[in-house]
Design a protein around this motif. Structure first.
Motif, mmCIF file in Angstrom:
data_model
loop_
_atom_site.group_PDB
_atom_site.id
_atom_site.type_symbol
_atom_site.label_atom_id
_atom_site.label_comp_id
_atom_site.label_asym_id
_atom_site.label_seq_id
_atom_site.Cartn_x
_atom_site.Cartn_y
_atom_site.Cartn_z
ATOM 1 N N MET A 1 12.896 -11.619 3.835
ATOM 2 C CA MET A 1 11.740 -12.166 3.130
ATOM 3 C C MET A 1 10.709 -11.058 2.935
ATOM 4 O O MET A 1 10.463 -10.263 3.836
ATOM 5 C CB MET A 1 11.125 -13.314 3.929
ATOM 6 N N ALA A 2 10.133 -10.997 1.748
ATOM 7 C CA ALA A 2 9.163 -9.931 1.464
ATOM 8 C C ALA A 2 7.907 -10.143 2.277
ATOM 9 O O ALA A 2 7.451 -11.261 2.480
ATOM 10 C CB ALA A 2 8.823 -9.919 -0.032
ATOM 11 N N SER A 3 7.326 -9.056 2.724
ATOM 12 C CA SER A 3 6.111 -9.115 3.528
ATOM 13 C C SER A 3 4.908 -9.390 2.655
ATOM 14 O O SER A 3 4.805 -8.909 1.527
ATOM 15 C CB SER A 3 5.909 -7.784 4.273
ATOM 16 N N ARG A 4 3.977 -10.171 3.174
ATOM 17 C CA ARG A 4 2.733 -10.411 2.442
ATOM 18 C C ARG A 4 1.873 -9.165 2.386
ATOM 19 O O ARG A 4 0.890 -9.105 1.701
ATOM 20 C CB ARG A 4 1.943 -11.532 3.118
ATOM 21 N N ASP A 5 2.276 -8.118 3.161
ATOM 22 C CA ASP A 5 1.557 -6.858 3.091
ATOM 23 C C ASP A 5 1.811 -6.147 1.775
ATOM 24 O O ASP A 5 1.072 -5.288 1.358
ATOM 25 C CB ASP A 5 1.968 -5.957 4.260
ATOM 26 N N ALA A 6 2.901 -6.543 1.103
ATOM 27 C CA ALA A 6 3.198 -5.945 -0.199
ATOM 28 C C ALA A 6 2.223 -6.479 -1.228
ATOM 29 O O ALA A 6 1.663 -7.561 -1.082
ATOM 30 C CB ALA A 6 4.629 -6.289 -0.616
ATOM 31 N N PHE A 7 2.022 -5.708 -2.310
ATOM 32 C CA PHE A 7 1.121 -6.159 -3.361
ATOM 33 C C PHE A 7 1.687 -7.424 -3.993
ATOM 34 O O PHE A 7 2.845 -7.488 -4.381
ATOM 35 C CB PHE A 7 0.942 -5.086 -4.426
ATOM 36 N N SER A 19 -4.272 -8.509 -4.566
ATOM 37 C CA SER A 19 -3.223 -8.682 -3.584
ATOM 38 C C SER A 19 -3.462 -9.910 -2.729
ATOM 39 O O SER A 19 -4.581 -10.423 -2.632
ATOM 40 C CB SER A 19 -3.163 -7.440 -2.686
ATOM 41 N N ALA A 20 -2.388 -10.373 -2.097
ATOM 42 C CA ALA A 20 -2.540 -11.375 -1.046
ATOM 43 C C ALA A 20 -3.069 -10.675 0.197
ATOM 44 O O ALA A 20 -2.857 -9.471 0.374
ATOM 45 C CB ALA A 20 -1.186 -12.022 -0.751
ATOM 46 N N PRO A 21 -3.783 -11.369 1.076
ATOM 47 C CA PRO A 21 -4.263 -10.740 2.305
ATOM 48 C C PRO A 21 -3.093 -10.257 3.156
ATOM 49 O O PRO A 21 -1.981 -10.771 3.051
ATOM 50 C CB PRO A 21 -5.026 -11.878 3.003
ATOM 51 N N ASP A 26 0.392 -7.317 10.836
ATOM 52 C CA ASP A 26 0.470 -5.989 10.232
ATOM 53 C C ASP A 26 -0.846 -5.218 10.335
ATOM 54 O O ASP A 26 -0.893 -4.026 10.064
ATOM 55 C CB ASP A 26 0.858 -6.097 8.749
ATOM 56 N N VAL A 27 -1.935 -5.909 10.692
ATOM 57 C CA VAL A 27 -3.261 -5.289 10.698
ATOM 58 C C VAL A 27 -3.430 -4.405 11.933
ATOM 59 O O VAL A 27 -3.254 -4.857 13.061
ATOM 60 C CB VAL A 27 -4.360 -6.367 10.663
ATOM 61 N N GLN A 53 -11.294 -7.821 1.443
ATOM 62 C CA GLN A 53 -11.238 -9.260 1.210
ATOM 63 C C GLN A 53 -12.624 -9.870 1.331
ATOM 64 O O GLN A 53 -13.335 -9.642 2.313
ATOM 65 C CB GLN A 53 -10.294 -9.926 2.216
ATOM 66 N N VAL A 54 -13.026 -10.629 0.308
ATOM 67 C CA VAL A 54 -14.286 -11.372 0.350
ATOM 68 C C VAL A 54 -14.009 -12.683 1.061
ATOM 69 O O VAL A 54 -13.233 -13.515 0.584
ATOM 70 C CB VAL A 54 -14.830 -11.649 -1.069
ATOM 71 N N GLU A 55 -14.624 -12.869 2.222
ATOM 72 C CA GLU A 55 -14.280 -14.024 3.043
ATOM 73 C C GLU A 55 -14.683 -15.339 2.384
ATOM 74 O O GLU A 55 -14.024 -16.360 2.568
ATOM 75 C CB GLU A 55 -14.920 -13.887 4.424
ATOM 76 N N GLU A 56 -15.775 -15.345 1.609
ATOM 77 C CA GLU A 56 -16.232 -16.594 1.002
ATOM 78 C C GLU A 56 -15.270 -17.091 -0.073
ATOM 79 O O GLU A 56 -15.094 -18.295 -0.262
ATOM 80 C CB GLU A 56 -17.627 -16.416 0.387
ATOM 81 N N THR A 57 -14.653 -16.181 -0.831
ATOM 82 C CA THR A 57 -13.787 -16.569 -1.951
ATOM 83 C C THR A 57 -12.319 -16.245 -1.700
ATOM 84 O O THR A 57 -11.466 -16.646 -2.497
ATOM 85 C CB THR A 57 -14.235 -15.845 -3.234
ATOM 86 N N GLU A 58 -12.036 -15.512 -0.631
ATOM 87 C CA GLU A 58 -10.676 -15.080 -0.302
ATOM 88 C C GLU A 58 -10.106 -14.126 -1.342
ATOM 89 O O GLU A 58 -8.893 -13.877 -1.368
ATOM 90 C CB GLU A 58 -9.739 -16.278 -0.115
#
Length: 242
Positions: A1-7, A19-21, A26-27, A53-58
């Protein structure tokens, strides 16, 4: 499964992609800072990418090392605060603790850090040389202001030439020395009654420039010290955020 770390999206602008967070596991390090609109930004580092990442809007933007060098500017605000300025897809400014800059320096690695240093130096080499040449021209009666101005001019010309043709962090020290000598010249001239006291405002600006270039030197020379050990990503909480 592809990692969400990918664009998650191919939408790119100036090296920054939507990108997804990143996945929490991975952080390697994360910091919180404020933006111009008082929004809260979370800046996260993974092995390969840096995420905003803007926390208010994600809303999340990501970049690799080449994208950081090409699209991001660093402003050293003080000994404890820095600003990251994103030029695309929209102009963004994020205020962060200095520890974030320490981690970014290590994350970039020696090669990219050298490229970034050269980019920063070349950005202001023309104005540095022009100001230096201006004060090398003998104008006015002989005295401390003329001698110190010529010394400052020589330092700035050398710093500007190094910045353009042989970018090395020593150029930051030369720029700082040039502005410091010029500030001293203005202070002495005002003290002797040769110029208006309003020039002391200019002296303040010059002193700020001196501090700015010394901090830049500290960043590229690693004088801020190595980052603290990166906590386990599962333990990242309020205490690990800047």
């Amino acid at each position: 499964m592809a990692s969400r770390d990918a664009f998650a999206s191919p939408q790119a602008d100036g090296g920054i992609l939507k990108s997804a967070p990143p996945r929490p596991e991975d952080v390697m390090a994360a910091y919180e800072g404020s933006g111009r609109g008082r929004e809260t930004w979370r800046v996260s580092l993974t092995a390969e990418r840096l995420f905003f990442q803007v926390e208010e809007t994600e809303e999340c933007l990501a970049m690799d090392r080449a994208g950081f060098v090409g699209s991001t500017r660093v402003g050293v605000l003080s000994s404890s605060r820095v600003a990251l300025m994103l030029r695309a897809p929209e102009h963004r400014v994020v205020n962060l603790p200095r520890a974030a800059l320490d981690h970014i320096r290590t994350w970039l690695g020696p090669e990219r850090l050298k490229q970034y240093q050269a980019q920063v130096l070349r950005a202001g080499w023309t104005s540095t040389v022009l100001v230096g040449l201006l004060f090398l021209v003998p104008v006015g009666p002989e005295g401390w202001f003329r001698y110190l101005g010529a010394a400052a001019g020589l330092l700035l010309v050398i710093a500007g030439a190094l910045s353009r043709f042989a970018p090395t962090r020593a150029a930051f020290l030369l720029r700082a020395a040039g502005w410091a000598v010029l500030a001293a010249a203005f202070v002495l001239d005002v003290a002797e009654g040769g110029r208006t006291r309003w020039l002391l405002i200019l002296v303040g600006i010059l002193v700020y420039s001196v501090a700015r270039y010394l901090r830049w030197y500290g960043f590229f020379a690693g004088r801020f010290g190595e980052p603290a050990p990166v906590p386990d990503s599962q333990d990242l909480g309020e205490d690990s955020l800047g």
